[in-house]
Design an enzyme around this catalytic site. Sequence first.
Site, PDB file in Angstrom:
ATOM      1  N   CYS A 121      -3.711  -7.082   2.569  1.00  0.00           N
ATOM      2  CA  CYS A 121      -3.393  -8.506   2.778  1.00  0.00           C
ATOM      3  C   CYS A 121      -4.274  -9.365   1.871  1.00  0.00           C
ATOM      4  CB  CYS A 121      -3.580  -8.894   4.242  1.00  0.00           C
ATOM      5  SG  CYS A 121      -2.196  -8.416   5.312  1.00  0.00           S
ATOM      6  N   GLY A 155      -2.638  11.367   6.300  1.00  0.00           N
ATOM      7  CA  GLY A 155      -3.657  11.012   5.312  1.00  0.00           C
ATOM      8  C   GLY A 155      -3.723   9.534   5.000  1.00  0.00           C
ATOM      9  N   HIS A 165      -1.946  -0.821   6.026  1.00  0.00           N
ATOM     10  CA  HIS A 165      -0.917  -1.803   5.646  1.00  0.00           C
ATOM     11  C   HIS A 165       0.125  -0.954   4.915  1.00  0.00           C
ATOM     12  CE1 HIS A 165       0.226  -5.994   3.969  1.00  0.00           C
ATOM     13  NE2 HIS A 165       1.093  -5.133   3.437  1.00  0.00           N
ATOM     14  N   HIS A 225       2.439   1.069   2.765  1.00  0.00           N
ATOM     15  CA  HIS A 225       2.523   1.107   1.300  1.00  0.00           C
ATOM     16  C   HIS A 225       3.194   2.385   0.855  1.00  0.00           C
ATOM     17  CE1 HIS A 225      -1.358   2.865   2.505  1.00  0.00           C
ATOM     18  NE2 HIS A 225      -1.201   3.691   1.486  1.00  0.00           N
ATOM     19  N   HIS A 265       3.431   4.917  -2.459  1.00  0.00           N
ATOM     20  CA  HIS A 265       2.857   5.317  -3.735  1.00  0.00           C
ATOM     21  C   HIS A 265       3.999   5.682  -4.686  1.00  0.00           C
ATOM     22  CE1 HIS A 265      -1.283   6.256  -2.013  1.00  0.00           C
ATOM     23  NE2 HIS A 265      -0.542   6.297  -0.907  1.00  0.00           N
TER      24      HIS A 265
HETATM   25  P1  5GP Z   1      -3.263   6.017   1.642  1.00  0.00           P
HETATM   26  O1  5GP Z   1      -4.203   7.175   1.622  1.00  0.00           O
HETATM   27  O2  5GP Z   1      -3.535   5.074   2.785  1.00  0.00           O
HETATM   28  O3  5GP Z   1      -1.822   6.417   1.548  1.00  0.00           O
HETATM   29  O4  5GP Z   1      -3.509   5.255   0.276  1.00  0.00           O
HETATM   30  C1  5GP Z   1      -4.378   4.189   0.110  1.00  0.00           C
HETATM   31  C2  5GP Z   1      -4.537   4.031  -1.363  1.00  0.00           C
HETATM   32  O5  5GP Z   1      -5.110   2.758  -1.605  1.00  0.00           O
HETATM   33  C3  5GP Z   1      -5.457   5.067  -2.013  1.00  0.00           C
HETATM   34  O6  5GP Z   1      -4.720   5.778  -3.006  1.00  0.00           O
HETATM   35  C4  5GP Z   1      -6.585   4.221  -2.602  1.00  0.00           C
HETATM   36  O7  5GP Z   1      -7.017   4.696  -3.851  1.00  0.00           O
HETATM   37  C5  5GP Z   1      -5.963   2.858  -2.703  1.00  0.00           C
HETATM   38  N1  5GP Z   1      -6.907   1.762  -2.571  1.00  0.00           N
HETATM   39  C6  5GP Z   1      -7.841   1.595  -1.590  1.00  0.00           C
HETATM   40  N2  5GP Z   1      -8.518   0.453  -1.774  1.00  0.00           N
HETATM   41  C7  5GP Z   1      -7.991  -0.123  -2.891  1.00  0.00           C
HETATM   42  C8  5GP Z   1      -8.292  -1.346  -3.573  1.00  0.00           C
HETATM   43  O8  5GP Z   1      -9.168  -2.119  -3.203  1.00  0.00           O
HETATM   44  N3  5GP Z   1      -7.552  -1.614  -4.675  1.00  0.00           N
HETATM   45  C9  5GP Z   1      -6.576  -0.764  -5.134  1.00  0.00           C
HETATM   46  N4  5GP Z   1      -5.917  -1.131  -6.243  1.00  0.00           N
HETATM   47  N5  5GP Z   1      -6.267   0.381  -4.495  1.00  0.00           N
HETATM   48  C10 5GP Z   1      -6.974   0.703  -3.390  1.00  0.00           C
HETATM   49 ZN    ZN Z   2      -2.205  -6.168   5.679  1.00  0.00          ZN
END
Ligand code: 5GP
Ligand code: ZN
Length: 112
Positions: A7, A92, A97, A99, A101
Amino acid sequence: MNDCIFCKIIAGDIPSAKVYEDESVYAFRDINPQAPVHVLVVPKEHISCANEITAENSGAVAKIFEAIPKIAAAEGLSNGYRVINCCGEDGGQTVFHLHFHILGGKKLSESF
Ligand code: 5GP
Ligand code: ZN
């Protein structure tokens, strides 16, 4: 919700490398890329994870999947790419929030 890092990125309070934005979707480069192209696509509306998708907010998810082919084309992913969502602890998920990839720019491993 005020503590949500994505956010804050959407609001511009935390800098990000934006690759796409429209009225309901924001996309930016992952800070820790796992492939030559690694983009995160998020709804501007805070939805914590896939389990929180409902009939009321699923339009934001549809908008994400309308944006993904545009982002992939702009990133040069003409040979394909992978879209991943991590949900919850076993999935994982580290940022709560919703998202997606987008990974590409090389032949990706078939294992997870
Ligand atoms: P998850 O593991 O929740 O699917 O992916 C979270 C992703 O957010 C990770 O790949 C991590 O590298 C990325 N991420 C976490 N904090 C930040 C940030 O502050 N900026 C950016 N650009 N990516 C972030
Ligand atoms: Zn959020």
